[in-house]
Design an enzyme around this catalytic site. Structure first.
Site, PDB file in Angstrom:
ATOM      1  CG  HIS A 117      -1.992   1.044   1.309  1.00 17.64           C
ATOM      2  ND1 HIS A 117      -2.346   1.650   2.453  1.00 17.64           N
ATOM      3  CD2 HIS A 117      -2.641   1.945   0.294  1.00 17.64           C
ATOM      4  CE1 HIS A 117      -2.905   2.631   2.198  1.00 17.64           C
ATOM      5  NE2 HIS A 117      -3.261   2.659   0.821  1.00 17.64           N
TER       6      HIS A 117
ATOM      7  CD  GLU B 109      -0.704   1.395   6.126  1.00 18.94           C
ATOM      8  OE1 GLU B 109      -0.935   1.702   7.129  1.00 18.94           O
ATOM      9  OE2 GLU B 109      -1.502   1.185   5.098  1.00 18.94           O
TER      10      GLU B 109
HETATM   11  P1  NAI Z   1      -7.513   5.298 -10.816  1.00 15.71           P
HETATM   12  O1  NAI Z   1      -8.933   5.346 -11.117  1.00 15.71           O
HETATM   13  O2  NAI Z   1      -6.773   6.637 -11.020  1.00 15.71           O
HETATM   14  O3  NAI Z   1      -6.707   4.285 -11.654  1.00 15.71           O
HETATM   15  C1  NAI Z   1      -7.405   3.093 -12.029  1.00 15.71           C
HETATM   16  C2  NAI Z   1      -6.912   2.487 -13.378  1.00 15.71           C
HETATM   17  O4  NAI Z   1      -7.088   1.272 -13.369  1.00 15.71           O
HETATM   18  C3  NAI Z   1      -7.794   3.165 -14.508  1.00 15.71           C
HETATM   19  O5  NAI Z   1      -6.757   3.558 -15.364  1.00 15.71           O
HETATM   20  C4  NAI Z   1      -8.731   2.017 -15.059  1.00 15.71           C
HETATM   21  O6  NAI Z   1      -8.724   2.118 -16.485  1.00 15.71           O
HETATM   22  C5  NAI Z   1      -7.638   0.977 -14.591  1.00 15.71           C
HETATM   23  N1  NAI Z   1      -8.188  -0.437 -14.549  1.00 15.71           N
HETATM   24  C6  NAI Z   1      -9.675  -0.578 -13.949  1.00 15.71           C
HETATM   25  N2  NAI Z   1      -9.966  -1.748 -13.605  1.00 15.71           N
HETATM   26  C7  NAI Z   1      -9.106  -2.566 -14.530  1.00 15.71           C
HETATM   27  C8  NAI Z   1      -8.690  -3.967 -14.888  1.00 15.71           C
HETATM   28  N3  NAI Z   1      -9.661  -4.849 -14.603  1.00 15.71           N
HETATM   29  N4  NAI Z   1      -7.839  -4.256 -15.551  1.00 15.71           N
HETATM   30  C9  NAI Z   1      -6.637  -3.249 -15.914  1.00 15.71           C
HETATM   31  N5  NAI Z   1      -6.831  -2.151 -15.484  1.00 15.71           N
HETATM   32  C10 NAI Z   1      -7.918  -1.626 -14.906  1.00 15.71           C
HETATM   33  O7  NAI Z   1      -7.335   5.127  -9.075  1.00 15.71           O
HETATM   34  P2  NAI Z   1      -6.146   5.100  -8.351  1.00 15.71           P
HETATM   35  O8  NAI Z   1      -6.548   6.208  -7.532  1.00 15.71           O
HETATM   36  O9  NAI Z   1      -4.870   5.062  -8.933  1.00 15.71           O
HETATM   37  O10 NAI Z   1      -6.457   3.761  -7.553  1.00 15.71           O
HETATM   38  C11 NAI Z   1      -6.187   2.571  -7.781  1.00 15.71           C
HETATM   39  C12 NAI Z   1      -5.873   1.779  -6.594  1.00 15.71           C
HETATM   40  O11 NAI Z   1      -5.064   2.175  -5.647  1.00 15.71           O
HETATM   41  C13 NAI Z   1      -7.095   1.485  -5.902  1.00 15.71           C
HETATM   42  O12 NAI Z   1      -7.302   0.117  -5.315  1.00 15.71           O
HETATM   43  C14 NAI Z   1      -7.277   2.528  -4.696  1.00 15.71           C
HETATM   44  O13 NAI Z   1      -7.895   2.173  -3.593  1.00 15.71           O
HETATM   45  C15 NAI Z   1      -5.647   2.296  -4.383  1.00 15.71           C
HETATM   46  N6  NAI Z   1      -5.058   3.480  -3.722  1.00 15.71           N
HETATM   47  C16 NAI Z   1      -5.395   4.794  -4.190  1.00 15.71           C
HETATM   48  C17 NAI Z   1      -4.721   5.978  -3.396  1.00 15.71           C
HETATM   49  C18 NAI Z   1      -5.284   7.391  -3.640  1.00 15.71           C
HETATM   50  O14 NAI Z   1      -4.917   8.306  -2.949  1.00 15.71           O
HETATM   51  N7  NAI Z   1      -5.941   7.661  -5.009  1.00 15.71           N
HETATM   52  C19 NAI Z   1      -4.015   5.749  -2.334  1.00 15.71           C
HETATM   53  C20 NAI Z   1      -3.612   4.472  -2.064  1.00 15.71           C
HETATM   54  C21 NAI Z   1      -4.376   3.525  -2.486  1.00 15.71           C
END
Ligand code: NAI
Length: 505
Positions: A144, A156
């Site tokens: 994480h 983490e």
């Molecule tokens: P985001 O929405 O910016 O990016 C997600 C990306 O994953 C998108 O480009 C989407 O097209 C792609 N995607 C979705 N489903 C997919 C699949 N089945 N196969 C391949 N690509 C796929 O989201 P973000 O903010 O980058 O978050 C991603 C992960 O990180 C989540 O699990 C979130 O909980 C976690 N996270 C987010 C934080 C934040 O501050 N945004 C901090 C720490 C963890």
């Protein structure tokens, strides 16, 4: 187990904010990285964005041009998930949905070698649940990162029920080799940071709801006395109330509605109104171009204080005595129970009771309570609360004494534990409970809160500094004043006090 060698092929799935940042971190550390996103073109766009951003760092002299070229050369957009088959570590950062992530992990298990580690960047899902039903759940681990991943130091390393120690250790060492500060944690709701940080927001929200002071005043106290980088209102405006409220609700629900994590109706109202903070132009503060900077309430001093009397030790506030002496005020020391007398005023550090309770229980007239400061020799502002009968004259003497020391005074309504004291006591309490339940070691919990959310000090080390009996007494008094479960002290804190030990010996 050792870190993965830089020869190890890394794959990152999801080229959004987090995935792109993680890919950049791994490439900067020397790995060849394949970035895949189900949306065609996303991975390539993300690599171009990384290149542009590194270019800016080169222009400002913060990065060698060679390093930029080498980092970007190690990043490759993958056209299909099958292209990731030769990876030693796959980190998924796709949409935060258990079923979608599970499906992806199952696909990866069929595709990658038996040795490949499958890591998830999830911030709220159970790593145990993600790995359930897989043939080799022992190789699934949480990794994480915090946003933005290239900047924030904390990682983490989250072990689910089945995660092998060797896998968690390898990810820990790998994150360290990537220049991060990793901590081990168990898959429990909120892991370390999103759990332990809840009171930071909750206590300020409650103080506001109870009319203790304005947002700007409470924020100023958290910064200038508590030494936090931001107060809770400016920080939640920055994070976005929709996001911050959703995390609180998720932790609250996951702990079976434990009242310690109860969400704030005041914050829900902001979400309902669409006042999401900076991004919507309005949160607790207005971000309109013509918005006026909200003023911080402070009292003005208009009398001279030449002498004061200190009875016993002021405990955690003892640094104030040094500050008073350095300001040229004569300090007369006497035996006693931790009071400071300035003219008619009796000054004491908050112990979680309201000033009116303490005044009545101890027969103290003209009582002025002071809030906690992280370092009284440096604080530029202190919160004060008065008992109902305290005279304006007595308050003025305290304000004048502090002003002579270079400390501004902000008056709060007479609430238990003022704002910094109750927040730090509750952060330490949550950290203690996390340690009690083996969510992390005391050292890792403190490191996580400093590296993940920039706290000026780990909550457990801070509790050691205040004195654990004082923290426990504050919580006991808060619990008794409110009559609520929310402030129940952690068993570990109570045990440490009974043993006469500390969190960090
Ligand atoms: P985001 O929405 O910016 O990016 C997600 C990306 O994953 C998108 O480009 C989407 O097209 C792609 N995607 C979705 N489903 C997919 C699949 N089945 N196969 C391949 N690509 C796929 O989201 P973000 O903010 O980058 O978050 C991603 C992960 O990180 C989540 O699990 C979130 O909980 C976690 N996270 C987010 C934080 C934040 O501050 N945004 C901090 C720490 C963890």
């Amino acid at each position: 187990m050792q870190a993965l060698s830089t020869q190890a092929q890394i794959a990152v799935i999801g080229a959004g904010a987090m995935g792109a940042g993680i890919a950049q971190v791994a490439a900067q550390a020397g790995h060849s990285v394949k970035l895949y996103d189900m949306r065609e073109g996303s991975a390539a766009e993300a690599i171009e964005a990384i290149d542009r951003q590194l270019g800016k760092r080169v222009e400002s002299g913060k990065l060698d041009a060679d390093k930029r070229t080498a980092t970007v050369a190690r990043l490759q957009a993958a056209g299909s998930i099958e292209a990731l088959a030769d990876s030693s570590l796959v980190i998924e950062a796709i949409v935060e949905n258990l079923d979608v992530k599970r499906k992806l992990l199952a696909q990866l298990e069929a595709l990658c070698s038996a040795e490949c580690i499958l890591a998830s960047n999830t911030s709220s899902l159970s790593v145990t649940a993600l790995a359930a039903g897989m043939q080799h759940p022992e190789r699934v681990v949480g990794m994480h990162f915090f946003n933005p991943a290239p900047v924030m130091a904390l990682v983490e390393v989250v072990s689910g029920l089945a995660t092998s120690t060797a896998v968690a250790q390898c990810i820990h060492s790998t994150a360290a080799a990537w220049g991060k500060k990793p901590v081990h944690t168990r898959s429990t709701p909120g892991f370390i940071v999103n759990r332990v940080a809840r009171p930071f927001y909750a206590e300020s929200l409650r103080a506001l709801q109870e009319g203790a002071a304005s947002c700007a005043t409470l924020d100023a106290l958290m910064r200038e006395a508590g030494a936090f980088r931001m107060g809770a209102f400016e920080l939640t405006d920055l994070i976005g109330h929709d996001v911050n409220y959703a995390v609180t609700c998720s932790v609250f629900n996951a702990y079976y509605n434990d009242m310690r994590f109860q969400p704030s109706l005041m914050q829900k109202d902001l979400v309902d109104a669409g006042h999401l903070g900076r991004k919507s132009g309005q949160g607790f503060y207005s971000y309109a171009v013509d918005a006026q900077k909200p003023s911080v309430d402070e009292l003005s001093a208009d009398c001279q204080v030449e002498t004061c009397v200190v009875e016993g030790s002021l405990g955690a506030a003892q640094g104030l005595v040094e500050r008073i002496k350095a300001a040229g005020i004569k300090v007369i020391q006497r035996d006693g129970s931790g009071l400071l007398r300035a003219g008619d005023a009796v000054v004491a550090l908050s112990d979680g009771r309201m000033a009116c309770q303490r005044s009545q229980q101890e027969g103290l007239s003209n009582l002025v309570l002071i809030d906690l400061a992280k370092d009284y020799t440096k604080a530029t502002r202190l919160g004060l609360a008065c008992a109902k009968g305290t005279s304006g004259e007595a308050l003025n003497q305290v304000v004048s004494l502090l002003a002579k020391c270079g400390i501004k005074s902000s008056l709060l309504t007479d609430i238990p534990g003022l704002v910094v004291m109750r927040t730090v006591a509750m952060l330490a309490n949550e950290a203690a409970d996390a340690a009690l339940h083996n969510v992390g070691t005391a050292a890792d919990i403190d490191l996580a809160m400093c590296a993940g959310v920039n706290y000026p000090m780990g909550p457990l080390a801070w509790a050691d500094q205040i004195g654990l009996p004082t923290v426990l007494k504050t919580l006991d008094n808060l619990q008794s004043a409110y009559g609520e479960e929310r402030y129940r002290p952690s068993l570990l804190l109570r045990r440490k006090v009974a043993e006469g030990s500390r969190f960090h010996d």
